[in-house]
Write a protein that holds these residues in place. Structure first.
Motif, PDB file in Angstrom:
ATOM      1  N   ALA A 200       0.853  -1.184   0.000  1.00  0.00           N
ATOM      2  CA  ALA A 200       0.000   0.000   0.000  1.00  0.00           C
ATOM      3  C   ALA A 200       0.891   1.236   0.000  1.00  0.00           C
ATOM      4  O   ALA A 200       1.954   1.244   0.624  1.00  0.00           O
ATOM      5  N   PRO A 201       0.476   2.282  -0.686  1.00  0.00           N
ATOM      6  CA  PRO A 201       1.301   3.501  -0.708  1.00  0.00           C
ATOM      7  C   PRO A 201       1.364   4.138   0.671  1.00  0.00           C
ATOM      8  O   PRO A 201       0.482   3.956   1.502  1.00  0.00           O
ATOM      9  N   ALA A 202       2.425   4.859   0.903  1.00  0.00           N
ATOM     10  CA  ALA A 202       2.587   5.568   2.172  1.00  0.00           C
ATOM     11  C   ALA A 202       1.474   6.594   2.323  1.00  0.00           C
ATOM     12  O   ALA A 202       0.984   7.144   1.336  1.00  0.00           O
ATOM     13  N   GLU A 203       1.086   6.831   3.544  1.00  0.00           N
ATOM     14  CA  GLU A 203       0.025   7.795   3.801  1.00  0.00           C
ATOM     15  C   GLU A 203       0.438   9.185   3.323  1.00  0.00           C
ATOM     16  O   GLU A 203       1.588   9.572   3.440  1.00  0.00           O
ATOM     17  N   GLY A 204      -0.531   9.900   2.789  1.00  0.00           N
ATOM     18  CA  GLY A 204      -0.268  11.262   2.362  1.00  0.00           C
ATOM     19  C   GLY A 204       0.151  11.382   0.907  1.00  0.00           C
ATOM     20  O   GLY A 204       0.386  12.478   0.428  1.00  0.00           O
ATOM     21  N   GLN A 205       0.260  10.258   0.186  1.00  0.00           N
ATOM     22  CA  GLN A 205       0.629  10.327  -1.229  1.00  0.00           C
ATOM     23  C   GLN A 205      -0.646  10.414  -2.055  1.00  0.00           C
ATOM     24  O   GLN A 205      -1.388   9.435  -2.171  1.00  0.00           O
ATOM     25  N   ALA A 206      -0.911  11.554  -2.630  1.00  0.00           N
ATOM     26  CA  ALA A 206      -2.113  11.761  -3.431  1.00  0.00           C
ATOM     27  C   ALA A 206      -2.002  10.994  -4.743  1.00  0.00           C
ATOM     28  O   ALA A 206      -0.990  11.062  -5.429  1.00  0.00           O
ATOM     29  N   GLY A 207      -3.037  10.252  -5.080  1.00  0.00           N
ATOM     30  CA  GLY A 207      -3.079   9.543  -6.350  1.00  0.00           C
ATOM     31  C   GLY A 207      -2.211   8.311  -6.418  1.00  0.00           C
ATOM     32  O   GLY A 207      -2.079   7.709  -7.484  1.00  0.00           O
ATOM     33  N   ALA A 208      -1.609   7.904  -5.327  1.00  0.00           N
ATOM     34  CA  ALA A 208      -0.753   6.722  -5.327  1.00  0.00           C
ATOM     35  C   ALA A 208      -1.609   5.459  -5.357  1.00  0.00           C
ATOM     36  O   ALA A 208      -2.698   5.414  -4.793  1.00  0.00           O
ATOM     37  N   VAL A 209      -1.124   4.436  -6.043  1.00  0.00           N
ATOM     38  CA  VAL A 209      -1.844   3.168  -6.147  1.00  0.00           C
ATOM     39  C   VAL A 209      -1.023   2.070  -5.497  1.00  0.00           C
ATOM     40  O   VAL A 209       0.187   2.199  -5.305  1.00  0.00           O
TER      41      VAL A 209
END
Length: 115
Positions: free
Chosen positions: A77-86
């Motif tokens: 899962a992408p790190a928290e706070g990364q907008a648009g990350a998949v």
């Protein structure tokens, strides 16, 4: 003199094949190293091949990975706070020579090693 020339050519050829084999195994290991540094910020969850999205399954069946056996698979899962990350799937692979490596594939089946 001809024997020396033939022997030198044979040694050079073997050296070339050894270099190519080394280069092939270096690529997956480099991806694994990148995954380890990124993994410190991300959450990993172990999954099975059946749980993979169809594009990821298709990528693993492609000619690129046909000589590799799939081992453990993690959904990262992408790190928290990364907008648009998949989410990205980290797949551990082993080839016929026993060499191991890993790759990272996004949900669309694209190489995500540099992401």
């Amino acid at each position: 003199m001809k024997k020396v020339t033939v022997l030198a050519a044979a040694i050079a050829t073997l050296g070339l094949f050894a270099t190519e084999a080394s280069a092939q195994t270096t690529t997956p290991q480099t991806a694994a190293q990148q995954g380890q540094t990124q993994g410190q910020e991300e959450k990993k969850e172990k999954v099975t091949q059946d749980q993979l999205p169809e594009p990821v399954k298709a990528a693993l069946k492609s000619d690129t990975y046909k000589d590799w056996t799939v081992g453990e698979i993690y959904k990262v899962a992408p790190a928290e706070g990364q907008a648009g990350a998949v989410a990205v799937y980290e797949v551990m692979l082993t080839n016929a020579q026993g060499q191991q490596g890993s790759i990272r594939i996004d949900e669309k089946g694209a190489d995500a090693s540099a992401k």
